[in-house]
Write an enzyme that holds these catalytic residues in place. Structure first.
Site, PDB file in Angstrom:
ATOM      1  N   LYS A  34       0.820  -1.222   0.000  1.00 13.44           N
ATOM      2  CA  LYS A  34       0.000   0.000   0.000  1.00 13.44           C
ATOM      3  C   LYS A  34       0.852   1.270   0.000  1.00 13.44           C
ATOM      4  O   LYS A  34       0.390   2.322  -0.413  1.00 13.44           O
ATOM      5  CB  LYS A  34      -0.977  -0.008   1.183  1.00 13.44           C
ATOM      6  CG  LYS A  34      -2.009  -1.115   1.035  1.00 13.44           C
ATOM      7  CD  LYS A  34      -3.321  -0.819   1.708  1.00 13.44           C
ATOM      8  CE  LYS A  34      -4.343  -1.865   1.242  1.00 13.44           C
ATOM      9  NZ  LYS A  34      -5.679  -1.651   1.662  1.00 13.44           N
ATOM     10  N   LYS A  53      -4.385  -9.309  -6.558  1.00 10.93           N
ATOM     11  CA  LYS A  53      -5.625  -9.799  -5.939  1.00 10.93           C
ATOM     12  C   LYS A  53      -6.772  -8.829  -6.239  1.00 10.93           C
ATOM     13  O   LYS A  53      -6.540  -7.631  -6.429  1.00 10.93           O
ATOM     14  CB  LYS A  53      -5.430 -10.018  -4.435  1.00 10.93           C
ATOM     15  CG  LYS A  53      -5.703  -8.817  -3.574  1.00 10.93           C
ATOM     16  CD  LYS A  53      -5.748  -9.177  -2.107  1.00 10.93           C
ATOM     17  CE  LYS A  53      -6.006  -7.928  -1.295  1.00 10.93           C
ATOM     18  NZ  LYS A  53      -7.354  -7.733  -0.838  1.00 10.93           N
ATOM     19  N   LYS A 104     -10.901  -3.834  -3.336  1.00 10.40           N
ATOM     20  CA  LYS A 104     -11.875  -2.740  -3.344  1.00 10.40           C
ATOM     21  C   LYS A 104     -11.241  -1.454  -3.838  1.00 10.40           C
ATOM     22  O   LYS A 104     -11.885  -0.601  -4.391  1.00 10.40           O
ATOM     23  CB  LYS A 104     -12.325  -2.443  -1.906  1.00 10.40           C
ATOM     24  CG  LYS A 104     -13.321  -3.360  -1.357  1.00 10.40           C
ATOM     25  CD  LYS A 104     -13.752  -2.812  -0.004  1.00 10.40           C
ATOM     26  CE  LYS A 104     -13.673  -3.871   1.057  1.00 10.40           C
ATOM     27  NZ  LYS A 104     -12.827  -3.548   2.162  1.00 10.40           N
TER      28      LYS A 104
HETATM   29  P1  ATP Z   1      -8.736  -2.845   0.219  1.00 14.05           P
HETATM   30  O1  ATP Z   1      -8.556  -2.957  -1.256  1.00 14.05           O
HETATM   31  O2  ATP Z   1      -9.376  -1.553   0.646  1.00 14.05           O
HETATM   32  O3  ATP Z   1      -7.513  -3.223   0.992  1.00 14.05           O
HETATM   33  P2  ATP Z   1      -9.876  -5.430   0.289  1.00 14.05           P
HETATM   34  O4  ATP Z   1     -10.711  -5.665  -0.908  1.00 14.05           O
HETATM   35  O5  ATP Z   1      -8.509  -6.019   0.301  1.00 14.05           O
HETATM   36  O6  ATP Z   1      -9.829  -3.902   0.581  1.00 14.05           O
HETATM   37  P3  ATP Z   1     -10.580  -5.903   3.082  1.00 14.05           P
HETATM   38  O7  ATP Z   1     -11.604  -5.108   3.773  1.00 14.05           O
HETATM   39  O8  ATP Z   1      -9.167  -5.535   3.373  1.00 14.05           O
HETATM   40  O9  ATP Z   1     -10.755  -5.934   1.499  1.00 14.05           O
HETATM   41  O10 ATP Z   1     -10.817  -7.435   3.393  1.00 14.05           O
HETATM   42  C1  ATP Z   1     -11.978  -7.994   3.939  1.00 14.05           C
HETATM   43  C2  ATP Z   1     -11.838  -9.492   3.943  1.00 14.05           C
HETATM   44  O11 ATP Z   1     -11.855  -9.982   2.598  1.00 14.05           O
HETATM   45  C3  ATP Z   1     -10.525  -9.996   4.550  1.00 14.05           C
HETATM   46  O12 ATP Z   1     -10.758 -11.180   5.266  1.00 14.05           O
HETATM   47  C4  ATP Z   1      -9.666 -10.273   3.352  1.00 14.05           C
HETATM   48  O13 ATP Z   1      -8.685 -11.244   3.623  1.00 14.05           O
HETATM   49  C5  ATP Z   1     -10.691 -10.774   2.359  1.00 14.05           C
HETATM   50  N1  ATP Z   1     -10.274 -10.532   0.980  1.00 14.05           N
HETATM   51  C6  ATP Z   1      -9.941  -9.327   0.450  1.00 14.05           C
HETATM   52  N2  ATP Z   1      -9.619  -9.462  -0.846  1.00 14.05           N
HETATM   53  C7  ATP Z   1      -9.757 -10.794  -1.131  1.00 14.05           C
HETATM   54  C8  ATP Z   1      -9.571 -11.562  -2.316  1.00 14.05           C
HETATM   55  N3  ATP Z   1      -9.190 -10.998  -3.448  1.00 14.05           N
HETATM   56  N4  ATP Z   1      -9.795 -12.894  -2.244  1.00 14.05           N
HETATM   57  C9  ATP Z   1     -10.204 -13.479  -1.100  1.00 14.05           C
HETATM   58  N5  ATP Z   1     -10.389 -12.811   0.058  1.00 14.05           N
HETATM   59  C10 ATP Z   1     -10.183 -11.480   0.048  1.00 14.05           C
END
Ligand code: ATP
Ligand code: LTN
Length: 345
Positions: free
Chosen positions: A126, A207, A210
């Site tokens: 990040k 990955k 969001k």
């Molecule tokens: P950001 O992009 O803002 O970091 P994020 O999409 O990575 O957000 P988080 O709120 O950080 O989402 O994660 C919420 C949950 O979803 C966590 O348990 C995280 O491990 C899971 N998660 C996030 N992205 C993935 C993915 N691509 N595949 C599977 N699990 C995910």
């Protein structure tokens, strides 16, 4: 006595094991969040004592629009319920509604070292390329450790990307216990064997996230069926036209096959056999239909919850229950560390 894995023994009592997980209100939830986290949350609510939090304090480690943040916080909680959580069975609350989280985070920041936080890969990812990052982004994993440790959590269901943070949580708990006497339970991460890391639709080496600036890189849980179909149609594929699972040589189609398999309940072999000789087009359009159909009840329940306003009440009750437990743990922490209480002066 034989105990189910959802239970543990405390003296002569058998108690349910605790589950804690959190999701940031940093954007609209996508199918990676659904498969790696929120879609699995409800699985635990029957046997375990569950706590699920919308971690808004984590979200402000990067800039957020205040009005949007508050809206997304409520929307994220509504999605927890829409995805199957029952507020009568699981405690659902907003992290900033419970002051224990920031309080313990500070104490744990005085236990964590600069070196170990600098090794966190999420921070490195990040921070990469940014001119300036907040101190909060750096200490983010310590706040996550506080979230987990406040509730004597046994199990933390998360996606693969959070494994390192749960390991840090374990290290901090052990270090604190050694220094001040046993206070925290050492938790275990629970990462799905399949679906723990769903990849971006536009770049399968990253990955699904969001905060990816390209909205076509993810399928959002609330996307309407036409949008789901459009994004899958546009999703990058690999050379050739065979639907075969080979994450090394065919990372894009393997990611789509994983999504298909998890949403349909079919094995990867069954998916491969069903599309032998049919090519990517048919596969992608069936995939879109399966995902849209599976998410339909979630979308419907979400709209009903958001129009009824019942989520406010769920969050209020959730915060009260969370505080009841976490404030007792905080009292114990202060006692052990030697922090003064006015009552004892
Ligand atoms: P950001 O992009 O803002 O970091 P994020 O999409 O990575 O957000 P988080 O709120 O950080 O989402 O994660 C919420 C949950 O979803 C966590 O348990 C995280 O491990 C899971 N998660 C996030 N992205 C993935 C993915 N691509 N595949 C599977 N699990 C995910
Ligand atoms: N850091 C996590 C969100 C999160 C979390 C937690 C997950 C904050 N606190 C406690 C599990 C337990 C993330 O970025 N996905």
């Amino acid at each position: 006595m034989v105990l189910s894995s959802a239970q543990t023994e405390l003296g002569d009592k058998t108690i349910r094991k605790r589950v804690f997980s959190g999701v940031q209100p940093s954007g609209s939830l996508h199918i990676g969040n659904y498969l790696g986290a929120i879609g699995r949350f409800a699985l635990f609510q029957e046997g375990y004592d569950c706590f699920y939090s919308v971690v808004d304090l984590h979200a402000i480690t990067v800039p957020q629009d205040p009005v949007e943040l508050r809206k997304r916080t409520v929307a994220t909680a509504a999605l927890f319920v829409a995805a199957g959580l029952d507020p009568a069975k699981a405690c659902i609350f907003v992290q900033s509604d419970n002051p224990s989280h920031s309080e313990l985070a500070w104490v744990l920041q005085c236990v964590a070292t600069f070196g170990e936080l600098g090794r966190m890969t999420q921070f490195k990812d990040k921070a990469r390329g940014k001119k300036s990052v907040t101190a909060g982004l750096f200490t983010y994993p310590v706040l996550m450790a506080a979230d987990i440790l406040l509730y004597d959590t046994d199990v933390v269901p998360v996606g693969e990307d959070q494994k390192q943070h749960v390991e840090l949580t374990r290290d901090l708990a052990e270090r604190f216990n050694k220094r001040f006497g046993v206070t925290f339970k050492v938790p275990e991460p629970l990462i799905p064997t399949q679906g723990g890391r769903i990849m971006s639709l536009t770049n399968p080496s990253r990955k699904m996230s969001k905060s990816d600036e390209d909205p076509d890189s993810r399928i959002e849980v609330l996307d309407p069926p036409e949008e789901i179909a459009r994004k899958f149609k546009k999703a990058v594929t690999d050379s050739g036209r065979e639907v075969v699972y080979d994450p090394e040589k065919k990372p894009a189609i393997s990611n789509l096959m994983t999504i298909y398999s998890l949403f349909s309940g079919k094995s990867l072999e069954e998916v491969r056999d069903a599309y032998e000789g049919k090519g990517y087009g048919v596969f992608k359009s069936d995939l879109a239909e399966i995902v849209a159909e599976k998410l339909r009840p979630v979308r419907e329940k979400y709209s009903q919850l958001m129009s009824s306003g019942e989520i406010e009440d769920i969050l209020k009750k959730g915060a009260e229950r969370a505080y009841e437990i976490s404030s007792a743990k905080m009292r114990e922490v202060k006692e052990k560390v030697g922090l003064c209480s006015r009552l004892r002066l």
